[in-house]
Design a protein around this motif. Structure first.
Motif, mmCIF file in Angstrom:
data_model
loop_
_atom_site.group_PDB
_atom_site.id
_atom_site.type_symbol
_atom_site.label_atom_id
_atom_site.label_comp_id
_atom_site.label_asym_id
_atom_site.label_seq_id
_atom_site.Cartn_x
_atom_site.Cartn_y
_atom_site.Cartn_z
ATOM 1 N N TRP A 1 0.837 -1.202 0.000
ATOM 2 C CA TRP A 1 0.000 0.000 0.000
ATOM 3 C C TRP A 1 0.874 1.256 0.000
ATOM 4 C CZ3 TRP A 1 -0.929 -3.589 4.116
ATOM 5 C CH2 TRP A 1 -1.953 -4.487 3.840
ATOM 6 N N PRO A 2 1.607 1.536 -1.063
ATOM 7 C CA PRO A 2 2.516 2.690 -1.039
ATOM 8 C C PRO A 2 1.759 4.013 -1.045
ATOM 9 C CG PRO A 2 2.492 1.705 -3.217
ATOM 10 C CD PRO A 2 1.672 0.809 -2.324
ATOM 11 N N ALA A 3 2.251 4.948 -0.288
ATOM 12 C CA ALA A 3 1.623 6.269 -0.220
ATOM 13 C C ALA A 3 1.778 7.017 -1.534
ATOM 14 C CB ALA A 3 2.241 7.076 0.917
ATOM 15 N N ALA A 4 2.831 6.712 -2.296
ATOM 16 C CA ALA A 4 3.075 7.407 -3.562
ATOM 17 C C ALA A 4 1.981 7.142 -4.589
ATOM 18 C CB ALA A 4 4.424 6.990 -4.128
ATOM 19 N N THR A 5 1.269 6.021 -4.455
ATOM 20 C CA THR A 5 0.211 5.695 -5.415
ATOM 21 C C THR A 5 -1.175 5.810 -4.789
ATOM 22 O OG1 THR A 5 0.306 3.343 -4.872
ATOM 23 C CG2 THR A 5 1.734 4.125 -6.652
ATOM 24 N N GLY A 6 -1.260 6.393 -3.628
ATOM 25 C CA GLY A 6 -2.542 6.523 -2.964
ATOM 26 C C GLY A 6 -3.016 5.221 -2.333
ATOM 27 N N PRO B 1 2.986 -2.443 -9.833
ATOM 28 C CA PRO B 1 3.853 -3.530 -10.301
ATOM 29 C C PRO B 1 5.348 -3.265 -10.090
ATOM 30 C CG PRO B 1 2.188 -3.026 -11.952
ATOM 31 C CD PRO B 1 2.068 -1.997 -10.889
ATOM 32 N N ALA B 2 5.782 -2.024 -10.248
ATOM 33 C CA ALA B 2 7.205 -1.711 -10.087
ATOM 34 C C ALA B 2 7.665 -2.002 -8.661
ATOM 35 C CB ALA B 2 7.478 -0.259 -10.445
ATOM 36 N N THR C 1 15.891 -2.215 -9.486
ATOM 37 C CA THR C 1 14.661 -2.734 -10.093
ATOM 38 C C THR C 1 13.514 -1.741 -9.940
ATOM 39 O OG1 THR C 1 15.379 -4.964 -9.561
ATOM 40 C CG2 THR C 1 13.080 -4.687 -10.131
ATOM 41 N N LEU C 2 13.406 -1.101 -8.794
ATOM 42 C CA LEU C 2 12.340 -0.118 -8.580
ATOM 43 C C LEU C 2 12.470 1.035 -9.561
ATOM 44 C CD1 LEU C 2 9.929 1.026 -7.011
ATOM 45 C CD2 LEU C 2 11.587 2.083 -5.468
ATOM 46 N N GLY D 1 6.811 4.865 -16.830
ATOM 47 C CA GLY D 1 6.603 6.292 -17.005
ATOM 48 C C GLY D 1 6.229 7.028 -15.737
ATOM 49 N N ALA D 2 6.351 6.379 -14.596
ATOM 50 C CA ALA D 2 5.990 7.003 -13.333
ATOM 51 C C ALA D 2 7.139 7.794 -12.740
ATOM 52 C CB ALA D 2 5.532 5.940 -12.329
#
Length: 109
Positions: A59-64, A69-70, A98-99, A107-108
């Motif tokens: 649950w990364p904060a960067a993606t809400g 997948p990365a 890898t990240l 493209g993120a």
């Protein structure tokens, strides 16, 4: 809340934290620990680290809070390299590479 209540809570938490740490360091710091306790304490970092890392991957904060997948691939690569090499540094570097490769490809980044 009033200022007095906030400062009381801060002081109580500070005293509580001090007493928790003092119970290990001050009271039994100079005594030898039993072999069973020493053996069990070796597993503390292994038990705590996944609990700190897993929420950041799933649950990364960067993606809400949505899985990405990365980050999942980076975690899998870091785990695989860590199991293969039995070393933390190569695992972290492989996961890091890898990240950023995954973020660049999607493209993120």
């Amino acid at each position: 809340m009033t200022d007095a209540v906030i400062w009381t809570v801060i002081l109580a938490l500070g005293v509580g934290t001090f007493l928790i740490r003092f119970s290990f360091l001050g009271l039994i710091g100079t005594r030898p620990m039993p072999p069973l306790v020493l053996r069990l304490l070796r597993y503390t970092p292994v038990a705590v680290l996944p609990g700190l890392v897993a929420p950041l991957v799933v649950w990364p904060a960067a993606t809400g809070g949505a899985p990405e997948p990365a980050r999942l691939c980076a975690a899998a690569v870091a785990l695989a390299v860590g199991l293969w090499t039995r070393s933390v540094i190569p695992a972290v570097l492989a996961g890091f590479a890898t990240l950023y490769l995954g973020l660049w490809l999607t493209g993120a980044f």
